[in-house]
Scaffold this motif. Sequence first.
Motif, PDB file in Angstrom:
ATOM      1  N   VAL A  25       0.843  -1.210   0.000  1.00 21.03           N
ATOM      2  CA  VAL A  25       0.000   0.000   0.000  1.00 21.03           C
ATOM      3  C   VAL A  25       0.876   1.257   0.000  1.00 21.03           C
ATOM      4  N   GLY A  26       0.330   2.319  -0.550  1.00 21.47           N
ATOM      5  CA  GLY A  26       1.033   3.601  -0.551  1.00 21.47           C
ATOM      6  C   GLY A  26       2.048   3.682  -1.673  1.00 21.47           C
ATOM      7  N   GLY A  27       2.127   4.836  -2.276  1.00 23.81           N
ATOM      8  CA  GLY A  27       3.093   5.039  -3.352  1.00 23.81           C
ATOM      9  C   GLY A  27       2.507   4.669  -4.710  1.00 23.81           C
ATOM     10  N   THR A  28       3.115   5.227  -5.741  1.00 18.38           N
ATOM     11  CA  THR A  28       2.590   5.062  -7.096  1.00 18.38           C
ATOM     12  C   THR A  28       2.625   3.612  -7.563  1.00 18.38           C
ATOM     13  N   VAL A  29       3.698   2.880  -7.202  1.00 15.36           N
ATOM     14  CA  VAL A  29       3.840   1.513  -7.711  1.00 15.36           C
ATOM     15  C   VAL A  29       2.700   0.642  -7.193  1.00 15.36           C
ATOM     16  N   ALA A  30       2.459   0.704  -5.887  1.00 11.99           N
ATOM     17  CA  ALA A  30       1.389  -0.116  -5.309  1.00 11.99           C
ATOM     18  C   ALA A  30       0.032   0.317  -5.855  1.00 11.99           C
ATOM     19  N   GLU A  31      -0.168   1.621  -5.947  1.00 13.56           N
ATOM     20  CA  GLU A  31      -1.439   2.126  -6.496  1.00 13.56           C
ATOM     21  C   GLU A  31      -1.681   1.569  -7.897  1.00 13.56           C
ATOM     22  N   THR A  32      -0.623   1.592  -8.712  1.00 14.43           N
ATOM     23  CA  THR A  32      -0.743   1.128 -10.099  1.00 14.43           C
ATOM     24  C   THR A  32      -1.012  -0.369 -10.143  1.00 14.43           C
ATOM     25  N   LEU A  33      -0.289  -1.128  -9.328  1.00 13.93           N
ATOM     26  CA  LEU A  33      -0.483  -2.580  -9.346  1.00 13.93           C
ATOM     27  C   LEU A  33      -1.885  -2.958  -8.866  1.00 13.93           C
ATOM     28  N   HIS A  34      -2.424  -2.182  -7.941  1.00 15.56           N
ATOM     29  CA  HIS A  34      -3.780  -2.469  -7.464  1.00 15.56           C
ATOM     30  C   HIS A  34      -4.790  -2.433  -8.610  1.00 15.56           C
ATOM     31  N   PHE A  35      -4.646  -1.482  -9.541  1.00 12.05           N
ATOM     32  CA  PHE A  35      -5.631  -1.488 -10.627  1.00 12.05           C
ATOM     33  C   PHE A  35      -5.220  -2.367 -11.800  1.00 12.05           C
ATOM     34  N   LEU A  36      -3.912  -2.637 -11.949  1.00  9.06           N
ATOM     35  CA  LEU A  36      -3.486  -3.456 -13.094  1.00  9.06           C
ATOM     36  C   LEU A  36      -3.714  -4.951 -12.882  1.00  9.06           C
ATOM     37  N   MET A  37      -3.506  -5.434 -11.669  1.00  2.15           N
ATOM     38  CA  MET A  37      -3.547  -6.889 -11.443  1.00  2.15           C
ATOM     39  C   MET A  37      -4.894  -7.517 -11.846  1.00  2.15           C
ATOM     40  N   PRO A  38      -6.024  -6.939 -11.408  1.00  4.53           N
ATOM     41  CA  PRO A  38      -7.296  -7.559 -11.835  1.00  4.53           C
ATOM     42  C   PRO A  38      -7.470  -7.526 -13.349  1.00  4.53           C
ATOM     43  N   LEU A  39      -6.933  -6.500 -13.994  1.00  2.00           N
ATOM     44  CA  LEU A  39      -7.080  -6.403 -15.453  1.00  2.00           C
ATOM     45  C   LEU A  39      -6.236  -7.472 -16.159  1.00  2.00           C
ATOM     46  N   PHE A  40      -5.016  -7.692 -15.659  1.00  2.00           N
ATOM     47  CA  PHE A  40      -4.186  -8.777 -16.218  1.00  2.00           C
ATOM     48  C   PHE A  40      -4.942 -10.103 -16.112  1.00  2.00           C
ATOM     49  N   ARG A  41      -5.566 -10.315 -14.937  1.00  2.00           N
ATOM     50  CA  ARG A  41      -6.276 -11.594 -14.704  1.00  2.00           C
ATOM     51  C   ARG A  41      -7.491 -11.694 -15.613  1.00  2.00           C
ATOM     52  N   GLU A  42      -8.203 -10.577 -15.771  1.00  8.44           N
ATOM     53  CA  GLU A  42      -9.383 -10.591 -16.645  1.00  8.44           C
ATOM     54  C   GLU A  42      -8.978 -10.969 -18.073  1.00  8.44           C
ATOM     55  N   LEU A  43      -7.769 -10.584 -18.461  1.00  7.30           N
ATOM     56  CA  LEU A  43      -7.303 -10.876 -19.821  1.00  7.30           C
ATOM     57  C   LEU A  43      -6.829 -12.326 -19.975  1.00  7.30           C
ATOM     58  N   GLY A  44      -6.763 -13.041 -18.863  1.00  7.34           N
ATOM     59  CA  GLY A  44      -6.406 -14.457 -18.968  1.00  7.34           C
ATOM     60  C   GLY A  44      -4.981 -14.781 -18.560  1.00  7.34           C
ATOM     61  N   LEU A  45      -4.237 -13.788 -18.055  1.00 10.08           N
ATOM     62  CA  LEU A  45      -2.900 -14.084 -17.546  1.00 10.08           C
ATOM     63  C   LEU A  45      -3.031 -14.568 -16.100  1.00 10.08           C
ATOM     64  N   GLU A  46      -2.155 -15.477 -15.715  1.00  7.15           N
ATOM     65  CA  GLU A  46      -2.136 -15.902 -14.307  1.00  7.15           C
ATOM     66  C   GLU A  46      -1.216 -14.931 -13.566  1.00  7.15           C
ATOM     67  N   ALA A  47      -1.797 -13.831 -13.140  1.00  4.92           N
ATOM     68  CA  ALA A  47      -0.971 -12.744 -12.595  1.00  4.92           C
ATOM     69  C   ALA A  47      -0.909 -12.799 -11.070  1.00  4.92           C
ATOM     70  N   ARG A  48       0.301 -12.693 -10.532  1.00  6.05           N
ATOM     71  CA  ARG A  48       0.492 -12.653  -9.075  1.00  6.05           C
ATOM     72  C   ARG A  48       1.302 -11.413  -8.723  1.00  6.05           C
ATOM     73  N   TRP A  49       1.104 -10.960  -7.512  1.00  5.43           N
ATOM     74  CA  TRP A  49       1.852  -9.797  -7.018  1.00  5.43           C
ATOM     75  C   TRP A  49       2.427 -10.168  -5.663  1.00  5.43           C
ATOM     76  N   GLU A  50       3.728 -10.096  -5.552  1.00 12.39           N
ATOM     77  CA  GLU A  50       4.389 -10.407  -4.280  1.00 12.39           C
ATOM     78  C   GLU A  50       5.132  -9.173  -3.778  1.00 12.39           C
ATOM     79  N   VAL A  51       5.238  -9.086  -2.463  1.00 14.83           N
ATOM     80  CA  VAL A  51       5.956  -7.961  -1.843  1.00 14.83           C
ATOM     81  C   VAL A  51       7.172  -8.520  -1.119  1.00 14.83           C
ATOM     82  N   ILE A  52       8.344  -7.944  -1.388  1.00 15.20           N
ATOM     83  CA  ILE A  52       9.565  -8.438  -0.738  1.00 15.20           C
ATOM     84  C   ILE A  52       9.479  -8.150   0.763  1.00 15.20           C
ATOM     85  N   LYS A  53       9.929  -9.121   1.553  1.00 17.05           N
ATOM     86  CA  LYS A  53       9.846  -8.948   3.011  1.00 17.05           C
ATOM     87  C   LYS A  53      11.243  -8.709   3.577  1.00 17.05           C
ATOM     88  N   GLY A  54      11.305  -7.739   4.476  1.00 17.84           N
ATOM     89  CA  GLY A  54      12.581  -7.436   5.131  1.00 17.84           C
ATOM     90  C   GLY A  54      12.291  -6.673   6.402  1.00 17.84           C
TER      91      GLY A  54
END
Lengths: 226, 405
Positions: free
Chosen positions: B39-68
């Motif tokens: 959450v927060g920042g342009t990258v997360a904001e963008t991925l939030h709206f892109l991921m469902p669209l990738f999936r709707e198009l038939g890609l098996e799209a996943r989003w992972e966040v690096i942990k540290g």
Amino acid sequence: MPKSDRSFYFRTELALVFMTGRKAHDLRELYEGIRAVPEASIYHHTHHSLQWPGDLSEPTNDFADWVRQVLKNEPVAEKLAAVDVYRYHTLKDLREALAAVLEPVLESEPKGAAREAGSGEEFVFLTSSLYNIPTPYTAKDLREFSDCLRKVSVQSLYYHIFEALLRPPLGTNDFSDWLSGCLDERELAERISRLDPYSHSMEALRARILEEVERRLGATVPDAGS
Amino acid sequence: MPVLSDYRAVAGPQTLDEVRFLGDRLKGRRLLHVNSTAVGGTVAETLHFLMPLFRELGLEARWEVIKGGEDFHTVVRKMRQALQGGYERFELRDYDLYLRVQEENLGVLPADHDLVMVHDPEPAGLVRGRRPGSRWVWRSHLDLSQPDPVVWNFMRGIVGSYEMTVTGSPSFAQDLERPQAVIHPSIDPLNEKNRLMAPEEISAVLERLQIPNDKPLITQICRLDTHSDPVGAIRSFRLAGKAVDARLLIVGAPADDEPGGEDVYDRIREEIRHDPLIHLLRLPHTRHAEINAIQRASAVILQRAHREGFGLTVTEALWKGRPVIASPVGGIPLQISHRKTGLLAHSDEGTAYWIKQLFQDPGMAVQLGENGREHVRRCFLATRQLRDYLLLFISLESPGDQVSL
């Protein structure tokens, strides 16, 4: 398009832009870049601004814009902008035409040509990979052609008018080629090929072609772009 | 969450046709995006709206966040600053920690992917786990034009392992051996920050925020930090003088990741203390609906800045059809073609001149607003970024200057 199929298949072109790694700080480096970059880069910098749909200003290209805005050299910018991409049927010839604008300037006005771009204002040579893809629009006759032409994107129009010039048969737009070859509409094809796309915005060009087609169909000319 | 067809009215049916065609070519591909925050920042904001669209198009799209841990995030925060030209002190153990966290995350990331897009420096080192047959792209959202040479040298070694890199603007790029694509960031026209608003809703927001509506508003929305120049906006407004019967509204909040943000806020407050026509509104950038309403209620938007990223605040203002006067820094010149899609001004005097021009020539303001909105529609909407990403993935499989699909 299958050989037996005489339909017109509207396609469109999408560009993925890449860095070339080359930059120019002054007119000499711009000239050297124009001479050295791949043809795809010359195409990118002279064609992408033509895809603007509306009437913003006089036609231009990235080289002219940079010389005008950053180097503040209006006479050279004007000459670069006046290089009419529609006249050149190969990118080699277009490159030569652009270089020919700069050569005399570099020879006769070394002082004027020495003006440098500030940090961050350099000309960045880009290039693009072009992907042409089908659209859902297909026309079997003039009426369908007119209907489709109202619906296709500006990029599709651009692809069939500008990009077509660089594909065989060289120097012909796709519409005229089809109208003449498949519908035997030679006069209409000729009228469309005589339109100067460089003097129109893309939407104005669409309206002019529609006007010609509708006149041929004998119908009332509807509002442009409606 | 919006679906593709929701974008039809704003992006145009042709764009959706193109996206669907490209999506079809990539159907079934396993796509993985990795970044550093959910959450927060342009990258997360963008991925939030892109991921469902990738999936709707038939890609098996996943989003992972690096942990540290906290230490890792301190190091990568310094790394971001240094890569964007700031000065930071680094110890050898900082680099060791960075690499160790990458190794730890490799063990938990899914291995079965065809396409991987890694965003920014934080997870860049994950490329060490690249499997044969998978294609990896490093997407930089930073301005790398003047990086700290030592930190960049470290990062360059890592980035060199990717098949391709992507930058948001040619001016942000560094020379790299690998192909480097340019894909501009985008705004989501349907989210809270950009969705259409009824006049009553806009009025209600202004009333709630106690923003007077008796005169036209000239507005600057920015982070209150040393890179933006709200004081420049104030000087420009004052220079424009009595010819402009308007109010100036400065909207923003002190940057919490930069020391001195509160000082900037206090300085502005002091500067405008006796000026009834200038207002300072402390509003975090997460108050999306309020920012949307303020932009829509403004007659002119200013973006005075010494330094800027891509400048998505400008994109948002252009999308709302507002005439924008901005400093030609960062990604702003890509969005504003002077006197076509907006106005560029280097100085307070230049900004004041264009404010006066816009108030004297309302037709010019309307035309710039319309052109700016059309420019955003064509170049900076979410659907365009989605299309470019799809094209990028296709280009990894079908490279070439001219490809017929």
